[in-house]
Design a protein around this motif. Structure first.
Motif, PDB file in Angstrom:
ATOM      1  N   ILE A 130      32.311  65.181   0.606  1.00  0.00           N
ATOM      2  CA  ILE A 130      32.209  64.884   2.036  1.00  0.00           C
ATOM      3  C   ILE A 130      33.288  65.622   2.819  1.00  0.00           C
ATOM      4  CG2 ILE A 130      32.405  63.052   3.766  1.00  0.00           C
ATOM      5  CD1 ILE A 130      31.206  61.158   1.619  1.00  0.00           C
ATOM      6  N   VAL A 131      34.526  65.573   2.321  1.00  0.00           N
ATOM      7  CA  VAL A 131      35.636  66.264   3.005  1.00  0.00           C
ATOM      8  C   VAL A 131      35.417  67.771   2.997  1.00  0.00           C
ATOM      9  CG1 VAL A 131      38.106  66.755   2.897  1.00  0.00           C
ATOM     10  CG2 VAL A 131      37.283  64.424   2.538  1.00  0.00           C
ATOM     11  N   ALA A 132      35.011  68.310   1.853  1.00  0.00           N
ATOM     12  CA  ALA A 132      34.771  69.755   1.766  1.00  0.00           C
ATOM     13  C   ALA A 132      33.650  70.178   2.710  1.00  0.00           C
ATOM     14  CB  ALA A 132      34.422  70.139   0.331  1.00  0.00           C
ATOM     15  N   GLY A 133      32.596  69.369   2.807  1.00  0.00           N
ATOM     16  CA  GLY A 133      31.508  69.683   3.726  1.00  0.00           C
ATOM     17  C   GLY A 133      31.947  69.655   5.175  1.00  0.00           C
ATOM     18  N   ALA A 134      32.805  68.687   5.519  1.00  0.00           N
ATOM     19  CA  ALA A 134      33.302  68.602   6.893  1.00  0.00           C
ATOM     20  C   ALA A 134      34.195  69.795   7.231  1.00  0.00           C
ATOM     21  CB  ALA A 134      34.067  67.288   7.086  1.00  0.00           C
ATOM     22  N   VAL A 135      35.029  70.205   6.268  1.00  0.00           N
ATOM     23  CA  VAL A 135      35.940  71.327   6.507  1.00  0.00           C
ATOM     24  C   VAL A 135      35.175  72.630   6.691  1.00  0.00           C
ATOM     25  CG1 VAL A 135      37.739  72.744   5.440  1.00  0.00           C
ATOM     26  CG2 VAL A 135      37.889  70.251   5.329  1.00  0.00           C
ATOM     27  N   MET A 136      34.157  72.847   5.880  1.00  0.00           N
ATOM     28  CA  MET A 136      33.392  74.099   5.958  1.00  0.00           C
ATOM     29  C   MET A 136      32.311  74.059   7.035  1.00  0.00           C
ATOM     30  SD  MET A 136      30.978  73.783   2.544  1.00  0.00           S
ATOM     31  CE  MET A 136      30.233  75.387   2.811  1.00  0.00           C
ATOM     32  N   GLY A 137      32.167  72.933   7.724  1.00  0.00           N
ATOM     33  CA  GLY A 137      31.178  72.830   8.795  1.00  0.00           C
ATOM     34  C   GLY A 137      29.757  72.807   8.295  1.00  0.00           C
ATOM     35  N   TYR A 138      29.523  72.092   7.212  1.00  0.00           N
ATOM     36  CA  TYR A 138      28.182  72.028   6.630  1.00  0.00           C
ATOM     37  C   TYR A 138      27.246  71.267   7.558  1.00  0.00           C
ATOM     38  CZ  TYR A 138      24.471  71.145   3.242  1.00  0.00           C
ATOM     39  OH  TYR A 138      23.262  71.092   2.592  1.00  0.00           O
ATOM     40  N   ASN A 139      26.150  71.918   7.951  1.00  0.00           N
ATOM     41  CA  ASN A 139      25.154  71.290   8.816  1.00  0.00           C
ATOM     42  C   ASN A 139      23.823  72.009   8.657  1.00  0.00           C
ATOM     43  OD1 ASN A 139      25.478  73.683  10.292  1.00  0.00           O
ATOM     44  ND2 ASN A 139      26.936  72.732  11.705  1.00  0.00           N
ATOM     45  N   LEU A 230      22.101  52.072  -4.265  1.00  0.00           N
ATOM     46  CA  LEU A 230      20.961  51.617  -3.463  1.00  0.00           C
ATOM     47  C   LEU A 230      21.216  51.797  -1.969  1.00  0.00           C
ATOM     48  CD1 LEU A 230      19.952  48.361  -5.395  1.00  0.00           C
ATOM     49  CD2 LEU A 230      18.866  50.613  -5.487  1.00  0.00           C
ATOM     50  N   VAL A 231      22.438  51.517  -1.528  1.00  0.00           N
ATOM     51  CA  VAL A 231      22.778  51.716  -0.111  1.00  0.00           C
ATOM     52  C   VAL A 231      22.654  53.187   0.264  1.00  0.00           C
ATOM     53  CG1 VAL A 231      24.677  51.653   1.561  1.00  0.00           C
ATOM     54  CG2 VAL A 231      24.245  49.681   0.089  1.00  0.00           C
ATOM     55  N   ALA A 232      23.064  54.078  -0.634  1.00  0.00           N
ATOM     56  CA  ALA A 232      22.952  55.516  -0.366  1.00  0.00           C
ATOM     57  C   ALA A 232      21.496  55.944  -0.249  1.00  0.00           C
ATOM     58  CB  ALA A 232      23.649  56.301  -1.472  1.00  0.00           C
ATOM     59  N   ILE A 233      20.625  55.374  -1.091  1.00  0.00           N
ATOM     60  CA  ILE A 233      19.193  55.703  -1.011  1.00  0.00           C
ATOM     61  C   ILE A 233      18.619  55.293   0.341  1.00  0.00           C
ATOM     62  CG2 ILE A 233      16.915  55.146  -1.949  1.00  0.00           C
ATOM     63  CD1 ILE A 233      18.170  54.924  -4.688  1.00  0.00           C
ATOM     64  N   VAL A 234      18.994  54.104   0.809  1.00  0.00           N
ATOM     65  CA  VAL A 234      18.500  53.636   2.109  1.00  0.00           C
ATOM     66  C   VAL A 234      19.075  54.467   3.247  1.00  0.00           C
ATOM     67  CG1 VAL A 234      18.487  51.686   3.708  1.00  0.00           C
ATOM     68  CG2 VAL A 234      18.147  51.285   1.256  1.00  0.00           C
ATOM     69  N   ALA A 235      20.369  54.775   3.185  1.00  0.00           N
ATOM     70  CA  ALA A 235      21.040  55.477   4.277  1.00  0.00           C
ATOM     71  C   ALA A 235      20.539  56.895   4.463  1.00  0.00           C
ATOM     72  CB  ALA A 235      22.550  55.490   4.037  1.00  0.00           C
ATOM     73  N   VAL A 241      24.388  62.804  10.239  1.00  0.00           N
ATOM     74  CA  VAL A 241      25.607  62.861   9.435  1.00  0.00           C
ATOM     75  C   VAL A 241      25.614  61.771   8.369  1.00  0.00           C
ATOM     76  CG1 VAL A 241      28.119  62.709   9.511  1.00  0.00           C
ATOM     77  CG2 VAL A 241      26.899  63.888  11.338  1.00  0.00           C
ATOM     78  N   LEU A 242      25.098  60.592   8.729  1.00  0.00           N
ATOM     79  CA  LEU A 242      25.053  59.485   7.774  1.00  0.00           C
ATOM     80  C   LEU A 242      24.243  59.863   6.542  1.00  0.00           C
ATOM     81  CD1 LEU A 242      25.704  56.538   7.070  1.00  0.00           C
ATOM     82  CD2 LEU A 242      23.618  55.871   8.305  1.00  0.00           C
ATOM     83  N   ALA A 243      23.143  60.561   6.744  1.00  0.00           N
ATOM     84  CA  ALA A 243      22.297  60.963   5.621  1.00  0.00           C
ATOM     85  C   ALA A 243      23.001  61.994   4.744  1.00  0.00           C
ATOM     86  CB  ALA A 243      20.976  61.525   6.132  1.00  0.00           C
ATOM     87  N   LEU A 244      23.784  62.881   5.350  1.00  0.00           N
ATOM     88  CA  LEU A 244      24.523  63.873   4.570  1.00  0.00           C
ATOM     89  C   LEU A 244      25.588  63.192   3.710  1.00  0.00           C
ATOM     90  CD1 LEU A 244      24.981  66.745   7.182  1.00  0.00           C
ATOM     91  CD2 LEU A 244      23.342  66.619   5.304  1.00  0.00           C
ATOM     92  N   ILE A 245      26.272  62.201   4.288  1.00  0.00           N
ATOM     93  CA  ILE A 245      27.249  61.436   3.517  1.00  0.00           C
ATOM     94  C   ILE A 245      26.554  60.689   2.380  1.00  0.00           C
ATOM     95  CG2 ILE A 245      28.880  59.511   3.623  1.00  0.00           C
ATOM     96  CD1 ILE A 245      29.510  60.357   6.488  1.00  0.00           C
ATOM     97  N   ALA A 246      25.409  60.077   2.707  1.00  0.00           N
ATOM     98  CA  ALA A 246      24.660  59.337   1.692  1.00  0.00           C
ATOM     99  C   ALA A 246      24.180  60.250   0.572  1.00  0.00           C
ATOM    100  CB  ALA A 246      23.469  58.629   2.340  1.00  0.00           C
TER     101      ALA A 246
END
Length: 325
Positions: A130-139, A230-235, A241-246
């Motif tokens: 998650i941190v690496a994705g945020a730093v590199m601007g993953y979108n 299970l929470v990650a599957i639902v999210a 952004v929530l889905a990327l974290i999930a």
């Protein structure tokens, strides 16, 4: 407080230097980032498992200082973040308390369960992704650019090949979430492999503080990991952004359950004449097909428990044993 030992601090500093150089190599060769990043955990784990907390603290500090000098303050902080993961795992692995506190015999010591270590490992791996994705601007735009470059290369190689724009758009949407899932899975596998290699190296040198465990019987996921999974599957269905974290969490914890499923499979087939060919077929089919991997994942979800390693106290003569709770 434990007295500082110059030899331990020196060994820790050397491990920190090695880890920082490996992380720097990962930034120079982005295609090998996950491999080099996981390898950077190996010296930290060896020092932590063999020489304890003071040595591993020295390793983390030196790794951060070297990273800062070599590149920048932000890179130094990133190196510290990566180094803290194996440092924390080694700290957990070295935790022990009297078995009597858990209702066991008075002459034994109970070590921190491997299932709980796996829970921490998967969670920390997800945080790094998650941190690496945020730093590199993953979108979505970044993934779209990568897919467009691939489509352009295909058009140059085969101009007559028709490419459906709708299919290309669906591929972009799929890749947006598939990449963090894959990153999470690979990162957990590599960290677990580093932990396993480190335990074997330390045990071979007789420096291990934690007793050697029977991995097929001990490696399971903590039952609390199921709720996170299970929470990650639902999210992931909420998008954004929530889905990327999930997706990162789903990949990391999914890898944990897959590894647990394979360990359970090894344990359940012990003593069987057909064990080796069946295991080989399972591994090959899991690499080539999705369905066998899902079956192993389900097995990992089903077989959850704690296996606590028990060893005798210093003044006891009772042989080592394992118990399940």
């Amino acid at each position: 407080m434990k007295k500082l030992n110059a030899k331990e601090l020196g060994i820790g500093a050397l491990a920190g230097l090695t880890a920082a150089l490996l992380v720097y190599g990962a930034t120079v060769q982005p295609l090998l980032f996950i491999l080099f990043g996981a390898l950077s955990a190996l010296p930290i784990l060896i020092v932590g498992l063999g020489w304890g907390n003071m040595a591993v603290i020295a390793a983390v500090v030196v790794a951060g200082v070297v990273g800062t000098i070599a590149q920048s303050v932000y890179f130094g902080l990133f190196v510290v973040l990566l180094a803290l993961i194996p440092a924390w795992l080694s700290h957990l692995a070295n935790l022990a308390r009297p078995a009597s506190e858990l209702g066991g015999p008075d002459n034994l010591m109970a070590w921190y369960p491997l299932s709980d270590i796996m829970l921490h490992l998967c969670g920390l791996a997800a945080v790094v992704i998650i941190v690496a994705g945020a730093v590199m601007g993953y979108n979505a735009d970044l993934v779209g650019q990568v897919v467009d470059l691939y489509v352009k290369a295909v058009n140059e190689q085969q101009p007559a090949l028709p490419l459906d724009p709708i299919a290309i758009q669906k591929t972009k949407s799929l890749m947006l979430y598939a990449i963090p899932v894959a990153w999470g899975m690979i990162w957990v596998m590599m960290l677990l492999a580093a932990y396993y290699v480190a335990t074997r190296i330390v045990a071979a040198s007789s420096r291990n503080l934690r007793p050697r465990e029977d991995i097929p019987s001990a490696l399971r996921m903590n039952r609390n990991a199921i709720f996170v999974f299970l929470v990650a599957i639902v999210a992931i269905f909420f998008g954004g952004v929530l889905a990327l974290i999930a997706a990162s969490v789903l990949g990391a914890f999914g890898a944990g359950f897959i590894v647990s499923g394979f360990a359970s499979l090894h344990y359940r087939t012990r003593g069987k004449d057909w064990r080796i060919p069946v295991l080989v077929i399972c591994y090959l089919m899991s690499f080539l097909l999705t369905l066998p991997l899902i079956i192993v994942l389900v097995l990992g979800l089903y077989d959850i428990r704690k296996a606590i390693s028990l060893t005798p106290n210093k003044n006891a003569d009772t042989p080592k044993q394992d118990t399940k709770i």
